[in-house]
Design a protein around this motif. Structure first.
Motif, PDB file in Angstrom:
ATOM      1  N   ARG A  59      -3.347   6.022  -0.264  1.00 25.62           N
ATOM      2  CA  ARG A  59      -4.268   7.052  -0.048  1.00 25.62           C
ATOM      3  C   ARG A  59      -3.377   8.208   0.014  1.00 25.62           C
ATOM      4  O   ARG A  59      -2.352   8.156   0.525  1.00 25.62           O
ATOM      5  CB  ARG A  59      -4.551   6.506   2.242  1.00 25.62           C
ATOM      6  CG  ARG A  59      -4.644   5.560   2.709  1.00 25.62           C
ATOM      7  CD  ARG A  59      -4.413   5.038   3.312  1.00 25.62           C
ATOM      8  NE  ARG A  59      -2.996   3.965   4.003  1.00 25.62           N
ATOM      9  CZ  ARG A  59      -2.946   3.013   4.217  1.00 25.62           C
ATOM     10  NH1 ARG A  59      -3.580   2.472   3.242  1.00 25.62           N
ATOM     11  NH2 ARG A  59      -2.303   2.011   4.698  1.00 25.62           N
ATOM     12  N   LEU A  60      -4.472   9.719  -0.130  1.00 23.20           N
ATOM     13  CA  LEU A  60      -3.501  10.601   0.526  1.00 23.20           C
ATOM     14  C   LEU A  60      -3.944  11.491   1.498  1.00 23.20           C
ATOM     15  O   LEU A  60      -4.885  11.798   2.319  1.00 23.20           O
ATOM     16  CB  LEU A  60      -4.168  11.091  -1.196  1.00 23.20           C
ATOM     17  CG  LEU A  60      -3.890  12.665  -1.218  1.00 23.20           C
ATOM     18  CD1 LEU A  60      -2.058  12.414  -1.320  1.00 23.20           C
ATOM     19  CD2 LEU A  60      -4.568  13.713  -2.206  1.00 23.20           C
ATOM     20  N   ASP A  97       0.465  -1.180   0.289  1.00 24.15           N
ATOM     21  CA  ASP A  97      -0.066  -0.112  -0.108  1.00 24.15           C
ATOM     22  C   ASP A  97       1.020   1.426  -0.234  1.00 24.15           C
ATOM     23  O   ASP A  97       1.803   0.989   0.514  1.00 24.15           O
ATOM     24  CB  ASP A  97      -0.435   0.117   1.107  1.00 24.15           C
ATOM     25  CG  ASP A  97      -1.445  -1.293   1.131  1.00 24.15           C
ATOM     26  OD1 ASP A  97      -1.901  -2.259   0.268  1.00 24.15           O
ATOM     27  OD2 ASP A  97      -2.508  -1.140   2.129  1.00 24.15           O
ATOM     28  N   ALA A  98       0.624   2.243  -0.610  1.00 24.03           N
ATOM     29  CA  ALA A  98       0.763   3.803  -1.053  1.00 24.03           C
ATOM     30  C   ALA A  98      -0.163   4.596   0.509  1.00 24.03           C
ATOM     31  O   ALA A  98      -0.701   4.602   0.229  1.00 24.03           O
ATOM     32  CB  ALA A  98       1.201   4.203  -1.284  1.00 24.03           C
ATOM     33  N   ASP A  99       1.124   5.075   1.304  1.00 25.30           N
ATOM     34  CA  ASP A  99       0.668   6.670   1.832  1.00 25.30           C
ATOM     35  C   ASP A  99       1.413   8.259   0.912  1.00 25.30           C
ATOM     36  O   ASP A  99       2.158   7.972   0.806  1.00 25.30           O
ATOM     37  CB  ASP A  99       1.000   6.595   3.462  1.00 25.30           C
ATOM     38  CG  ASP A  99       0.259   6.149   4.084  1.00 25.30           C
ATOM     39  OD1 ASP A  99      -1.178   5.843   4.336  1.00 25.30           O
ATOM     40  OD2 ASP A  99       0.470   5.011   4.272  1.00 25.30           O
ATOM     41  N   LEU A 100       0.813   8.695   0.236  1.00 27.26           N
ATOM     42  CA  LEU A 100       0.643   9.587  -0.364  1.00 27.26           C
ATOM     43  C   LEU A 100       0.630  10.642   0.168  1.00 27.26           C
ATOM     44  O   LEU A 100      -0.441  11.126   1.069  1.00 27.26           O
ATOM     45  CB  LEU A 100       0.230   9.657  -1.419  1.00 27.26           C
ATOM     46  CG  LEU A 100       0.652   8.641  -2.343  1.00 27.26           C
ATOM     47  CD1 LEU A 100      -0.143   8.835  -3.809  1.00 27.26           C
ATOM     48  CD2 LEU A 100       2.184   8.652  -2.945  1.00 27.26           C
ATOM     49  N   TRP A 101       2.117  12.047   0.386  1.00 32.93           N
ATOM     50  CA  TRP A 101       1.335  13.311   1.324  1.00 32.93           C
ATOM     51  C   TRP A 101       1.185  13.798   0.429  1.00 32.93           C
ATOM     52  O   TRP A 101       1.938  14.519  -0.587  1.00 32.93           O
ATOM     53  CB  TRP A 101       2.674  13.516   1.951  1.00 32.93           C
ATOM     54  CG  TRP A 101       2.948  12.669   2.883  1.00 32.93           C
ATOM     55  CD1 TRP A 101       2.015  11.189   3.266  1.00 32.93           C
ATOM     56  CD2 TRP A 101       4.392  11.617   2.818  1.00 32.93           C
ATOM     57  NE1 TRP A 101       2.630  10.245   4.331  1.00 32.93           N
ATOM     58  CE2 TRP A 101       3.956  10.244   4.031  1.00 32.93           C
ATOM     59  CE3 TRP A 101       5.964  12.015   2.610  1.00 32.93           C
ATOM     60  CZ2 TRP A 101       5.280   9.738   4.055  1.00 32.93           C
ATOM     61  CZ3 TRP A 101       6.469  11.318   3.493  1.00 32.93           C
ATOM     62  CH2 TRP A 101       6.414   9.853   3.819  1.00 32.93           C
ATOM     63  N   ILE A 109      -8.000  12.728   1.229  1.00 36.28           N
ATOM     64  CA  ILE A 109      -8.268  13.911   0.165  1.00 36.28           C
ATOM     65  C   ILE A 109      -8.085  13.590  -1.208  1.00 36.28           C
ATOM     66  O   ILE A 109      -7.940  12.888  -1.747  1.00 36.28           O
ATOM     67  CB  ILE A 109      -7.040  14.721   0.736  1.00 36.28           C
ATOM     68  CG1 ILE A 109      -6.498  14.652   1.842  1.00 36.28           C
ATOM     69  CG2 ILE A 109      -7.357  15.415   0.056  1.00 36.28           C
ATOM     70  CD1 ILE A 109      -5.767  15.306   2.321  1.00 36.28           C
ATOM     71  N   GLU A 110      -9.178  14.254  -1.687  1.00 40.72           N
ATOM     72  CA  GLU A 110      -9.716  14.602  -3.333  1.00 40.72           C
ATOM     73  C   GLU A 110      -8.534  15.156  -3.513  1.00 40.72           C
ATOM     74  O   GLU A 110      -8.818  16.239  -3.708  1.00 40.72           O
ATOM     75  CB  GLU A 110     -11.623  14.757  -3.849  1.00 40.72           C
ATOM     76  CG  GLU A 110     -11.908  13.517  -2.677  1.00 40.72           C
ATOM     77  CD  GLU A 110     -12.449  13.197  -3.836  1.00 40.72           C
ATOM     78  OE1 GLU A 110     -12.422  13.165  -4.852  1.00 40.72           O
ATOM     79  OE2 GLU A 110     -12.892  11.791  -3.209  1.00 40.72           O
TER      80      GLU A 110
END
Length: 342
Positions: free
Chosen positions: A340-341, A250-254, A289-290
């Motif tokens: 996920r953002l 999975d990836a968590d993007l900032w 977040i969109e």
């Protein structure tokens, strides 16, 4: 007004569609492409990997590897020299993403109908620029093919070499950080430029970055990355998802860490988008977040590398020392391909 009577299949969609974008904004969506490629045979003999990565990998008789990829771009600006530069950088991105050294290239050119004198001048200038860009990346132009058509289209088939197994999108590991070398938002800017809505200085700034080779960035990232790709038509989200799905992560993007081309955020907030953006959004789900810019198709986009966290600081320092930029935009954890953002 809507046409009356029965229409051919797909006619209404064509009539309702926005003008087709240039560059990677004219790319076919990932879902449609996957269906078309599903019938291609599995790799065999000297073919180590085929469909599914930035380039195919071929095993050489001496134990080394060669990679090969092809790309073409529908004209997005009325400047064939700059268009050639961007198309060459765009095609080279697949070779750099594999951690390989660019080797040779063939060019494919469709020129609009014009006089013989203009054809000669245009093809000469395109060849000059292509040679310059390829040589700067350590590659050589060795031929190609030309035809006349409705509009300018420039493409390259490029090979590269690497002593050890090339990088793929499937080698990322939990705990890796994602480093991106270029802003996103070029699709929005080019779509706005087509409609006369973009600020000229923003367009010029984006084109300047898009036309720069990334061999230095590739040389820094290649030896330390566990996986790498280049961010192009499927947008940042699509390419992160491809890496995560292949690597079972999975990836968590900032959001605040992701670099954006000047003017792209304002244009996106005003409703401007590439024709491919809605398809990219449908093909890749992002929680949190969109942000439509995550789905914006990039032309000559940045390299995206999954780098061990312990190496990330030294990588950023090495890039800076060579006059390049890297941005840590997120991290990877064990998972199934969820983005996920935050």
């Amino acid at each position: 007004p809507k046409p009356d009577g029965q229409l051919a299949v797909g006619a209404l969609e064509i009539l309702d569609a926005k003008p087709l974008c240039g560059g990677c904004g004219a790319k076919v969506g990932r879902g449609v492409l996957a269906q078309a490629l599903s019938t291609i045979a599995e790799p065999s003999k000297d073919v180590v990997t085929g469909v599914g990565d930035d380039a195919a990998v071929l095993r050489q008789s001496d134990g080394s590897f060669q990679v090969i990829s092809t790309d073409h771009l529908r004209g997005l600006i009325n400047d064939h020299a700059m268009m050639t530069r961007i198309a060459a950088v765009h095609a080279l991105g697949d070779i750099w993403a594999m951690g390989a050294q660019p080797q040779v290239a063939l060019i494919s050119i469709v020129v609009p109908h014009m006089s013989a004198n203009l054809q000669a001048r245009t093809l000469f200038e395109i060849s000059q620029v292509a040679t310059e860009v390829l040589n700067s990346a350590g590659a050589q132009l060795v031929g190609g093919h030309t035809t006349m058509g409705a509009e300018l289209t420039i493409g390259f088939t490029v090979t590269g070499v690497r002593d050890s197994m090339p990088l793929t999108v499937s080698g990322a590991k939990a705990g890796d950080l994602l480093i991106l070398t270029r802003p996103i938002g070029s699709g929005v800017i080019m779509a706005a430029d087509m409609a006369g809505q973009a600020d000229g200085s923003d367009v010029a700034a984006a084109l300047n970055i898009m036309g720069q080779v990334q061999n230095v960035e590739a040389a820094v990232l290649g030896p330390v990355a566990n996986a790498m790709t280049d961010v192009t038509g499927f947008g940042l989200a699509g390419h992160v998802h491809a890496m995560c799905k292949s690597s079972q992560l999975d990836a968590d993007l900032w959001q605040d860490a992701i670099p954006i081309y000047a003017g792209a955020r304002t244009l996106s907030s005003a409703g401007v988008s590439s024709v491919l953006m809605p398809t990219n959004r449908k093909d890749t789900q992002v929680k949190g977040i969109e942000d439509e810019l995550l789905f914006d198709p990039q032309t000559a986009g940045g390299l995206l590398a999954a780098v061990p966290e312990k190496s990330s600081e030294s990588v950023l320092e090495a890039l800076a020392l060579k006059g390049c930029v890297g941005h840590v935009i997120g991290g990877l954890t064990e998972g199934t391909g969820l983005l996920r953002l935050s």
